[in-house]
Design a protein around this motif. Structure first.
Motif: not given
Length: 328
Positions: A30-52
């Motif tokens: 998913e493309l993420v806009d920097e402004g949309s996640i600033k000061d947020k608690v971010v949940l990655i709901s599914k950890r992908p294979n080869g997760f960096d």
């Protein structure tokens, strides 16, 4: 949510603290806009294979998010580690997969996180015994670590029976046997119980700084006694590249014990090998299902004392072989 059961900190990256902020969910790709996640608690709901993980944490820091939650399967326990980052910037938390759907439904709501982590150095001590040999310029080291994870404040206790009461009791008994023979070996024997193993082999590294010049080799015991009988072992090498793993192979072959040639890279023998000292990292490779170390399940009830008795004889025999063959 219960610590170690529902979530745990990702020790190498996480800061602590009290956090509150709106929850936002991000999916892989998913493309993420920097402004949309600033000061947020971010949940990655599914950890992908080869997760960096490293890159993701750095992005979280760069984008000024308040906390990072990452789906991490459904283990019985989340393991506890105490080797933390030098300069933690953001809470990084593993979350049980079965809770993800409930969290996703909270998207846009304010969540609170209280993660009372400290990042500090504390004094710790190695415990050392010395048996003098006929050649004072040669020293063989027999070692194990006695530190573990301790207890969570007001929560779960980590006994560390397999990791590493097993090594401590085995080395104590081996030392008693070596001393009781009243024979003098052609080298000094240093018996050392390390602290700081769980926080990056700190005790071993400090010890090597003082003793390196005289050491012919080291035998380290870590995570043994998981099964009633010793059937397969790891020795810290991917192949028998010099005299010490070759000697170990002969001892294990005589006893009908299989060697798993793999470098596990996480116990005190690594510090010796990195310093150019031949070192065996002896551990039991269980063929049956074993309890998970670094969890509250690693209790004394998990130990098999018949196997620990075997390990005493194995360690003692290796010392005798080193003395007899003089391959060093």
């Amino acid at each position: 949510m219960e610590h170690r059961v529902d979530f745990t900190e990702w020790n190498r990256y996480s800061s602590g603290g009290r956090i509150d902020g709106d929850l936002i969910v991000i999916k892989d790709g998913e493309l993420v806009d920097e402004g949309s996640i600033k000061d947020k608690v971010v949940l990655i709901s599914k950890r992908p294979n080869g997760f960096d993980l490293k890159g993701t944490v750095q992005a979280a820091i760069d984008y000024d998010i308040k906390a990072l939650l990452i789906e991490h399967g459904n283990p019985k326990w989340f393991v506890k580690m105490i080797n933390g980052p030098k300069n933690p910037k953001v809470p990084v938390i593993k979350v049980r997969k079965s809770l993800i759907d409930s969290l996703v439904k909270m998207t846009g709501n304010k969540v609170k996180i209280d993660l009372p982590l400290k990042n500090e150095a504390i004094p710790c001590n190695n415990v050392i015994g010395f048996l003098s040999g006929s050649n004072p310029d040669k020293t063989l080291v027999l070692s194990t670590h006695y530190d573990h994870q301790g207890a969570d404040p007001g929560g779960h206790r980590f006994q560390g029976a397999i990791d590493n009461i097993s090594g401590v009791v085995t080395l104590l008994e081996t030392a008693k046997k070596l001393i009781s023979t009243e024979k003098q070996y052609p080298f000094n024997i240093v018996i050392v119980f390390f602290s700081g193993e769980e926080s990056g082999l700190q005790g071993a590294k400090q010890f090597i700084e003082s003793f390196k010049e005289n050491m012919i080799g080291a035998i380290n015991l870590d995570c043994i006694g998981q099964e009633p009988e010793v059937q397969m072992v790891r020795i810290g090498y991917t192949e028998p590249i010099h005299w010490l793993p070759l000697l170990a192979k002969k001892v294990f072959d005589r006893k009908g014990i299989e060697i798993k040639w793999k470098d596990y890279g996480g116990e005190d023998s690594v510090a010796f090998r990195n310093a150019g000292v031949p070192a065996l990292g002896l551990g039991q490779k269980p063929l049956m299902k074993s309890v998970s170390i670094h969890t509250p399940d690693d209790t004394v009830e998990a130990l098999n004392f018949e196997a620990l008795s075997q390990w005493v004889h194995i360690t003692e025999e290796m010392v005798y072989e080193i003395a007899k063959q003089k391959l060093y």
